[in-house]
Scaffold this motif. Structure first.
Motif, PDB file in Angstrom:
ATOM      1  N   ARG A 119      33.815  36.967  17.314  1.00 13.33           N
ATOM      2  CA  ARG A 119      33.767  37.145  18.432  1.00 13.33           C
ATOM      3  C   ARG A 119      34.795  35.924  19.515  1.00 13.33           C
ATOM      4  O   ARG A 119      35.784  36.344  20.160  1.00 13.33           O
ATOM      5  CB  ARG A 119      32.559  37.241  19.426  1.00 13.33           C
ATOM      6  N   ASP A 120      35.568  35.162  18.740  1.00 18.52           N
ATOM      7  CA  ASP A 120      35.809  33.841  19.138  1.00 18.52           C
ATOM      8  C   ASP A 120      37.534  34.117  18.467  1.00 18.52           C
ATOM      9  O   ASP A 120      38.404  33.409  19.520  1.00 18.52           O
ATOM     10  CB  ASP A 120      35.476  32.719  17.981  1.00 18.52           C
ATOM     11  N   LEU A 121      37.889  35.835  18.041  1.00 14.74           N
ATOM     12  CA  LEU A 121      38.740  35.599  17.699  1.00 14.74           C
ATOM     13  C   LEU A 121      39.520  36.705  18.600  1.00 14.74           C
ATOM     14  O   LEU A 121      40.703  37.141  17.855  1.00 14.74           O
ATOM     15  CB  LEU A 121      39.295  35.408  15.853  1.00 14.74           C
ATOM     16  N   ALA A 122      39.226  37.032  19.195  1.00 15.57           N
ATOM     17  CA  ALA A 122      39.565  38.774  19.985  1.00 15.57           C
ATOM     18  C   ALA A 122      40.773  39.290  20.084  1.00 15.57           C
ATOM     19  O   ALA A 122      40.944  39.754  19.972  1.00 15.57           O
ATOM     20  CB  ALA A 122      38.185  39.147  20.634  1.00 15.57           C
ATOM     21  N   VAL A 123      40.862  37.687  21.514  1.00 16.04           N
ATOM     22  CA  VAL A 123      42.494  37.528  21.245  1.00 16.04           C
ATOM     23  C   VAL A 123      43.321  37.309  20.374  1.00 16.04           C
ATOM     24  O   VAL A 123      44.496  38.524  20.546  1.00 16.04           O
ATOM     25  CB  VAL A 123      42.674  36.717  22.182  1.00 16.04           C
ATOM     26  N   PHE A 171      52.583  39.014  14.859  1.00 19.42           N
ATOM     27  CA  PHE A 171      52.421  37.732  13.666  1.00 19.42           C
ATOM     28  C   PHE A 171      50.620  37.004  13.721  1.00 19.42           C
ATOM     29  O   PHE A 171      50.441  36.823  15.413  1.00 19.42           O
ATOM     30  CB  PHE A 171      53.383  36.558  13.486  1.00 19.42           C
ATOM     31  N   PRO A 172      49.689  36.575  13.544  1.00 16.93           N
ATOM     32  CA  PRO A 172      48.593  35.713  13.753  1.00 16.93           C
ATOM     33  C   PRO A 172      48.579  34.800  14.709  1.00 16.93           C
ATOM     34  O   PRO A 172      49.997  33.521  14.008  1.00 16.93           O
ATOM     35  CB  PRO A 172      47.657  35.870  12.412  1.00 16.93           C
ATOM     36  N   GLY A 173      47.924  34.121  15.814  1.00 22.38           N
ATOM     37  CA  GLY A 173      47.962  32.965  16.224  1.00 22.38           C
ATOM     38  C   GLY A 173      47.271  31.783  15.221  1.00 22.38           C
ATOM     39  O   GLY A 173      46.918  32.610  14.371  1.00 22.38           O
ATOM     40  N   ALA A 219      44.822  29.936  14.740  1.00 24.84           N
ATOM     41  CA  ALA A 219      43.749  30.086  14.261  1.00 24.84           C
ATOM     42  C   ALA A 219      42.833  31.324  13.856  1.00 24.84           C
ATOM     43  O   ALA A 219      42.070  31.201  12.401  1.00 24.84           O
ATOM     44  CB  ALA A 219      41.997  30.611  15.341  1.00 24.84           C
ATOM     45  N   LEU A 220      44.206  32.813  13.926  1.00 22.36           N
ATOM     46  CA  LEU A 220      43.071  33.932  13.090  1.00 22.36           C
ATOM     47  C   LEU A 220      44.154  33.881  11.643  1.00 22.36           C
ATOM     48  O   LEU A 220      44.196  34.130  11.144  1.00 22.36           O
ATOM     49  CB  LEU A 220      43.821  34.977  14.126  1.00 22.36           C
ATOM     50  N   ALA A 221      45.200  33.198  11.795  1.00 21.18           N
ATOM     51  CA  ALA A 221      45.924  32.758  10.189  1.00 21.18           C
ATOM     52  C   ALA A 221      44.997  31.763   9.952  1.00 21.18           C
ATOM     53  O   ALA A 221      45.331  31.938   8.618  1.00 21.18           O
ATOM     54  CB  ALA A 221      47.401  32.395  10.538  1.00 21.18           C
ATOM     55  N   GLY A 222      44.584  30.841  10.298  1.00 21.37           N
ATOM     56  CA  GLY A 222      43.274  30.100   8.924  1.00 21.37           C
ATOM     57  C   GLY A 222      42.197  30.674   8.667  1.00 21.37           C
ATOM     58  O   GLY A 222      42.159  30.681   7.582  1.00 21.37           O
ATOM     59  N   ALA A 223      41.283  31.897   9.438  1.00 17.33           N
ATOM     60  CA  ALA A 223      40.467  32.758   9.293  1.00 17.33           C
ATOM     61  C   ALA A 223      41.333  33.440   8.095  1.00 17.33           C
ATOM     62  O   ALA A 223      40.671  33.847   7.145  1.00 17.33           O
ATOM     63  CB  ALA A 223      40.064  33.835  10.350  1.00 17.33           C
ATOM     64  N   PHE A 224      42.611  34.003   7.780  1.00 19.24           N
ATOM     65  CA  PHE A 224      43.582  35.249   7.199  1.00 19.24           C
ATOM     66  C   PHE A 224      43.688  34.125   5.477  1.00 19.24           C
ATOM     67  O   PHE A 224      43.410  34.446   4.672  1.00 19.24           O
ATOM     68  CB  PHE A 224      44.734  35.166   7.593  1.00 19.24           C
ATOM     69  N   ASP A 225      43.641  33.008   5.657  1.00 19.10           N
ATOM     70  CA  ASP A 225      43.592  32.122   4.607  1.00 19.10           C
ATOM     71  C   ASP A 225      42.586  31.850   4.221  1.00 19.10           C
ATOM     72  O   ASP A 225      42.145  31.632   3.605  1.00 19.10           O
ATOM     73  CB  ASP A 225      44.116  30.869   4.891  1.00 19.10           C
ATOM     74  N   ALA A 226      41.596  31.355   4.967  1.00 24.34           N
ATOM     75  CA  ALA A 226      40.163  31.763   4.188  1.00 24.34           C
ATOM     76  C   ALA A 226      39.646  32.641   3.364  1.00 24.34           C
ATOM     77  O   ALA A 226      38.890  32.528   2.661  1.00 24.34           O
ATOM     78  CB  ALA A 226      39.164  31.193   5.166  1.00 24.34           C
ATOM     79  N   THR A 230      49.552  41.492   7.473  1.00 24.37           N
ATOM     80  CA  THR A 230      50.069  39.999   7.459  1.00 24.37           C
ATOM     81  C   THR A 230      49.661  39.932   5.964  1.00 24.37           C
ATOM     82  O   THR A 230      50.943  39.638   5.299  1.00 24.37           O
ATOM     83  CB  THR A 230      49.306  39.083   7.734  1.00 24.37           C
ATOM     84  N   ASP A 231      48.905  40.479   5.133  1.00 29.82           N
ATOM     85  CA  ASP A 231      49.521  40.573   4.012  1.00 29.82           C
ATOM     86  C   ASP A 231      48.180  41.302   3.218  1.00 29.82           C
ATOM     87  O   ASP A 231      47.271  41.701   2.875  1.00 29.82           O
ATOM     88  CB  ASP A 231      48.359  39.215   3.410  1.00 29.82           C
ATOM     89  N   GLU A 232      49.549  42.465   2.541  1.00 27.45           N
ATOM     90  CA  GLU A 232      48.833  43.991   2.213  1.00 27.45           C
ATOM     91  C   GLU A 232      47.787  43.848   1.304  1.00 27.45           C
ATOM     92  O   GLU A 232      46.940  44.477   1.575  1.00 27.45           O
ATOM     93  CB  GLU A 232      49.587  44.957   2.054  1.00 27.45           C
TER      94      GLU A 232
END
Length: 213
Positions: free
Chosen positions: A52-56, A66-68, A70-77, A109-111
């Protein structure tokens, strides 16, 4: 072992987040059990990604390409985790749109982000009639993404909270996830066109969960 919880709950407090927390605690305990005799067993890391914090940013990923941050950090995690616990509320007898959009954006972003990665699927809903969402929606989604879905999924209806059956399903699923993340075969294949060929077959991972004698 590093786990990551992805929660698509919208309310605060959220039963979806609560189920994710209980699964994470059970998986961490199951992973630590074999090392209980070690002097200082390392605790499992269990960060929680609240969608919910990443919806936008999720929506902007499709329009911007490309991701913002915060979202890029979530993808890395997610990409760096040894295993995932994914939990969604049931909307219209399926996963929520926000939940699906997150994993769609991740794939853009990363298939190969989930290739070979153990994933525990879970869902919450108001009635037990929607429990088939695990096998009719979530399991096919993560199989398509080349993840290794643990055999036991966990669905929690409103009447399940506080019931012993839910605790049993949580414990069984968490144990299966811990077993899959413990072996050396869970390493993510190196990026490349043929990387999916290096994923260990699901049957071999299941064999590690069966009693040997």
């Amino acid at each position: 072992m590093k786990l990551v919880v992805v929660s698509a709950g919208l309310s605060v407090p959220s039963s979806t987040r609560l189920l994710g927390d209980r699964l994470a605690a059970a998986a961490a305990a199951a992973a630590a059990a074999p090392a209980a005799t070690a002097p200082d067993p390392a605790p499992a890391e269990v960060p929680v990604i609240e969608l919910r914090d990443l919806a936008v940013e999720i929506a902007h990923t499709f329009t911007h390409g490309f991701p913002g941050r915060a979202l890029a950090g979530a993808f890395d995690a997610v990409a760096g985790a040894d295993g995932l616990i994914v939990v969604t509320p049931v909307f219209s007898a399926s996963y929520s749109g926000l939940f699906k959009s997150f994993f769609d954006a991740l794939s853009v972003t990363d298939e190969g982000a989930l290739a070979g990665k153990p994933v525990l699927i879970a869902a919450t809903g108001g009635t037990a009639r929607h429990s088939l969402v695990l096998d009719h929606a979530l399991r096919p989604l993560f199989s398509h993404l080349k993840a290794v879905v643990v055999p036991t999924g966990v669905y929690a209806a409103s009447e399940d909270w506080g019931a012993g059956g839910l605790d049993g399903r949580i414990g069984r699923a968490a144990g299966e996830l811990a077993a899959l993340t413990a072996g050396p075969s869970t390493a993510r294949p190196a990026p490349g066109r043929d990387s999916f060929r290096e994923v260990v077959p699901f049957e071999e991972r299941l064999a590690a969960l069966r009693p040997t004698g």
